[in-house]
Motif scaffolding. Structure first.
Motif, short mmCIF file in Angstrom:
data_model
loop_
_atom_site.label_atom_id
_atom_site.label_comp_id
_atom_site.label_asym_id
_atom_site.label_seq_id
_atom_site.Cartn_x
_atom_site.Cartn_y
_atom_site.Cartn_z
N PRO A 42 36.62 1.13 19.69
CA PRO A 42 35.72 1.37 20.82
C PRO A 42 36.05 0.45 22.00
CG PRO A 42 34.49 1.09 18.77
CD PRO A 42 35.92 0.71 18.49
N LYS A 43 36.21 1.05 23.16
CA LYS A 43 36.62 0.30 24.35
C LYS A 43 35.61 -0.79 24.71
CE LYS A 43 36.68 2.71 28.08
NZ LYS A 43 37.00 3.58 29.21
N GLN A 44 34.33 -0.56 24.46
CA GLN A 44 33.30 -1.52 24.86
C GLN A 44 33.32 -2.79 24.02
OE1 GLN A 44 32.71 1.55 23.74
NE2 GLN A 44 31.21 1.52 22.10
N LEU A 45 34.03 -2.79 22.89
CA LEU A 45 34.12 -3.99 22.05
C LEU A 45 35.24 -4.93 22.48
CD1 LEU A 45 33.59 -2.58 18.44
CD2 LEU A 45 31.92 -3.67 19.95
N ILE A 46 36.17 -4.44 23.28
CA ILE A 46 37.34 -5.23 23.67
C ILE A 46 37.07 -5.95 24.99
CG2 ILE A 46 39.82 -5.16 24.13
CD1 ILE A 46 38.97 -4.35 21.26
N VAL A 47 37.32 -7.27 25.01
CA VAL A 47 37.08 -8.05 26.22
C VAL A 47 38.37 -8.56 26.87
CG1 VAL A 47 34.75 -8.74 25.57
CG2 VAL A 47 36.70 -10.16 24.89
N ALA A 48 39.44 -8.61 26.11
CA ALA A 48 40.71 -9.11 26.64
C ALA A 48 41.85 -8.58 25.78
CB ALA A 48 40.73 -10.64 26.65
N TYR A 49 43.05 -8.75 26.29
CA TYR A 49 44.24 -8.39 25.52
C TYR A 49 45.38 -9.30 25.91
CZ TYR A 49 46.34 -6.02 29.53
OH TYR A 49 46.89 -5.74 30.75
N GLU A 50 46.37 -9.30 25.04
CA GLU A 50 47.56 -10.15 25.26
C GLU A 50 48.76 -9.43 24.64
OE1 GLU A 50 48.74 -14.07 22.75
OE2 GLU A 50 46.89 -14.17 23.89
N GLY A 60 53.89 -5.00 20.57
CA GLY A 60 52.49 -4.82 20.28
C GLY A 60 51.60 -5.47 21.32
N VAL A 61 50.33 -5.19 21.19
CA VAL A 61 49.31 -5.80 22.03
C VAL A 61 48.22 -6.32 21.11
CG1 VAL A 61 48.10 -3.62 22.44
CG2 VAL A 61 47.81 -5.50 24.03
N ILE A 62 47.75 -7.52 21.39
CA ILE A 62 46.67 -8.11 20.60
C ILE A 62 45.39 -7.95 21.41
CG2 ILE A 62 45.77 -10.19 19.51
CD1 ILE A 62 48.73 -11.11 19.26
N LEU A 63 44.49 -7.10 20.92
CA LEU A 63 43.21 -6.87 21.58
C LEU A 63 42.21 -7.88 21.03
CD1 LEU A 63 43.11 -2.99 21.17
CD2 LEU A 63 43.85 -4.27 23.18
N ILE A 64 41.43 -8.48 21.93
CA ILE A 64 40.45 -9.49 21.53
C ILE A 64 39.06 -8.88 21.67
CG2 ILE A 64 39.59 -11.82 21.93
CD1 ILE A 64 42.57 -11.70 21.16
N THR A 65 38.28 -8.91 20.58
CA THR A 65 36.93 -8.34 20.60
C THR A 65 35.93 -9.34 21.15
OG1 THR A 65 36.38 -9.10 18.38
CG2 THR A 65 37.47 -6.96 18.55
N ASP A 81 46.49 2.12 25.99
CA ASP A 81 46.87 1.96 27.40
C ASP A 81 45.64 2.07 28.30
OD1 ASP A 81 48.90 1.65 29.45
OD2 ASP A 81 48.50 3.76 29.94
N ARG A 82 44.74 3.00 27.99
CA ARG A 82 43.50 3.14 28.78
C ARG A 82 42.61 1.91 28.63
NH1 ARG A 82 43.89 8.65 27.11
NH2 ARG A 82 42.46 8.29 25.37
N ILE A 83 42.54 1.35 27.43
CA ILE A 83 41.74 0.13 27.21
C ILE A 83 42.30 -1.01 28.04
CG2 ILE A 83 41.15 -1.65 25.52
CD1 ILE A 83 40.90 0.59 23.43
N MET A 84 43.62 -1.18 28.04
CA MET A 84 44.23 -2.26 28.81
C MET A 84 43.99 -2.07 30.31
SD MET A 84 47.76 -3.17 26.75
CE MET A 84 48.57 -1.66 27.17
N LYS A 85 44.09 -0.83 30.79
CA LYS A 85 43.85 -0.56 32.22
C LYS A 85 42.40 -0.84 32.58
CE LYS A 85 47.56 2.69 33.01
NZ LYS A 85 47.97 4.07 33.25
#
Length: 93
Positions: A42-50, A60-65, A81-85
């Motif tokens: 869920p996009k709303q749980l992700i606050v950052a990425y690296e 890869g990409v590390i998504l931070i909740t 990709d949409r989450i990162m944008k």
């Protein structure tokens, strides 16, 4: 003779300390993704990425909740990709 032994001991100690410091700069497994999270994120749980480092075996990409939990994901997936944008756009608002 005694000063030579002390000097040798100091050289060995210095080499040991330098090698210990250099090993801390290596690749940590936490910096790379070895497998991707397969469930819907869920996009709303992700606050950052690296993005993972270029010397990792898998891109890869590390998504931070919100709970500061890292999730490895495939950056080539359209959803990821949409989450990162969305995260990038929220930083500029």
């Amino acid at each position: 003779m005694r000063s030579t032994q002390i000097l040798l001991l100091l050289c060995i100690l210095g080499a040991a300390l330098c090698s210990a410091a250099l090993t801390n700069n290596g690749n940590n497994p936490d910096d790379c993704c070895f497998q991707y999270y397969q469930r819907r994120i869920p996009k709303q749980l992700i606050v950052a990425y690296e993005m993972t480092r270029s010397d990792c075996t898998h891109k890869g990409v590390i998504l931070i909740t919100k709970e500061n939990y890292p999730i490895c994901a495939n950056p080539d997936e359209p959803v990821i990709d949409r989450i990162m944008k969305a995260i990038d756009e929220s930083k500029f608002k």
